[in-house]
Design an enzyme around this catalytic site. Structure first.
Site, PDB file in Angstrom:
ATOM      1  N   GLU A   1       0.845  -1.204   0.000  1.00 43.52           N
ATOM      2  CA  GLU A   1       0.000   0.000   0.000  1.00 43.52           C
ATOM      3  C   GLU A   1       0.871   1.242   0.000  1.00 43.52           C
ATOM      4  OE1 GLU A   1      -3.682   0.532   1.547  1.00 43.52           O
ATOM      5  OE2 GLU A   1      -4.036  -1.473   2.319  1.00 43.52           O
TER       6      GLU A   1
ATOM      7  N   ARG B   1      -3.924  -0.486  14.689  1.00 47.79           N
ATOM      8  CA  ARG B   1      -2.739  -0.086  13.937  1.00 47.79           C
ATOM      9  C   ARG B   1      -3.112   1.072  13.020  1.00 47.79           C
ATOM     10  NH1 ARG B   1      -2.946  -1.336   8.554  1.00 47.79           N
ATOM     11  NH2 ARG B   1      -4.142  -3.166   7.859  1.00 47.79           N
TER      12      ARG B   1
ATOM     13  N   ASN C   1      -3.103   2.941   9.348  1.00 52.90           N
ATOM     14  CA  ASN C   1      -3.313   2.450   7.996  1.00 52.90           C
ATOM     15  C   ASN C   1      -2.764   3.467   6.999  1.00 52.90           C
ATOM     16  OD1 ASN C   1      -4.328   0.291   6.355  1.00 52.90           O
ATOM     17  ND2 ASN C   1      -6.099   1.551   5.811  1.00 52.90           N
TER      18      ASN C   1
ATOM     19  N   ASN D   1      -9.299   4.812   4.511  1.00 50.22           N
ATOM     20  CA  ASN D   1      -8.283   4.802   3.460  1.00 50.22           C
ATOM     21  C   ASN D   1      -8.267   6.147   2.753  1.00 50.22           C
ATOM     22  OD1 ASN D   1      -6.532   2.404   2.900  1.00 50.22           O
ATOM     23  ND2 ASN D   1      -8.499   1.358   3.208  1.00 50.22           N
TER      24      ASN D   1
ATOM     25  N   ASP E   1     -10.121   1.716  -1.698  1.00 51.42           N
ATOM     26  CA  ASP E   1      -8.911   1.638  -0.877  1.00 51.42           C
ATOM     27  C   ASP E   1      -8.089   2.903  -1.116  1.00 51.42           C
ATOM     28  OD1 ASP E   1      -6.554   0.689   0.518  1.00 51.42           O
ATOM     29  OD2 ASP E   1      -7.297  -1.337   0.253  1.00 51.42           O
TER      30      ASP E   1
END
Length: 299
Positions: free
Chosen positions: A16, A101, A103, A149, A197
């Site tokens: 990513e 966490r 992203n 995202n 995303d």
């Protein structure tokens, strides 16, 4: 546009956070904590820039400090120096009710850094969006997001797009360019299948998004209508950017994680030529205390 080709020989677990900066593409393999550079030779392997002992979601370059990054990593925001050493700025997700966490994350055109958090198990509404102002202050600006995202910003920094991937939606927020404060959101698009995303905006205000689970990348006009669909030979496109010397190379990461039988190109990085350019990744621009302490040269 051209047919997407494979760029590099690697297959990533969860690729990513791809960004075009300083004449090259950098990206992350989130769960392995690796910051990587894409090779100039599409038949070569990715280069290792740094490896962190915790997940690394995305980075932005720091203006005026080559080789230094601000990063969405672990449970918060940190700096990474040119030797791969880490210094924490804030860890707002320490002690959360469920394991969390960071992203995706990106700098906006006004020099701030934005990053989202999520639960490892994608617990509903556990995630947040944070803003790091130029003075180093970290603020939680949005709550109750499941899998954030983006965000992605228009060229003037007055509009922010943010995906809540688990809900299949992208929202559009007005942004005060002086303060970074967000106005009331509007629904930009709801996807019928797959999950939006990574995202980026191009020079005409179009929004590109990788669509996880569909093997596609979509481009939307500024009014939210679908302009085009790019088919990829990977089921889980994850991050994307527009780069190359002229800004007209669409680079897309993908992931193998969660696939019972990954195909040969799942986890690959793809490249295709497009007709509308984008801009290089914006830099985080620290001032005052942040510039003097957090991003000081400690060698």
């Amino acid at each position: 546009m051209t047919t997407p080709t494979v760029h590099g020989t690697d297959r990533l677990e969860l690729g990513e956070g791809i960004r075009w900066t300083d004449g090259r593409a950098v990206l992350t393999d989130i769960l392995s904590g690796r910051l990587l550079s894409a090779p100039d030779d599409p038949a070569a392997s990715l280069g290792l820039i740094a490896r962190l002992p915790f997940p690394l979601g995305a980075v932005a370059p720091v203006e005026g400090r080559p080789g230094r990054w601000i990063a969405a990593a672990g449970t918060g925001i940190c700096r990474i120096d040119d030797a791969g050493r880490v210094e924490w700025i804030a860890r707002p997700e320490d002690g959360a009710p469920v394991p969390m966490r960071m992203n995706d994350g990106v700098a906006d055109p006004h020099g701030r850094f934005w990053a989202g958090s999520m639960a490892y198990e994608a617990t509903e509404d556990a995630g947040s969006l944070y803003r790091v102002d130029r003075d180093g202050r970290v603020t939680r600006v949005l709550r109750d997001i499941t899998v954030p995202n983006g965000p992605a910003f228009t060229a003037d920094g007055t509009v922010m797009y943010l995906a809540d991937s688990a809900r299949g939606i992208i929202r559009r927020y007005p942004v005060d360019p002086d303060t970074g404060d967000l106005g009331e959101p509007g629904l930009f698009v709801t996807l019928g299948s797959g999950s939006p995303d990574g995202m980026t905006a191009d020079a005409e205000g179009g929004l590109w998004t990788a669509v996880w689970g569909t093997g596609q990348v979509h481009r939307y006009h500024p009014d939210g209508t679908l302009d085009r669909v790019v088919e990829l030979a990977a089921v889980q496109p994850a991050g994307l950017c527009l780069g190359g010397p002229d800004g007209r190379t669409l680079l897309v990461t993908s992931a193998r994680i969660g696939l019972p039988e990954p195909g040969p190109l799942d986890g690959a990085v793809f490249a295709a030529r497009v007709d509308i350019p984008g801009a290089p990744a914006a830099s985080y621009r620290p001032v005052g205390t942040a510039d003097a302490t957090i991003f000081a040269d400690t060698r």
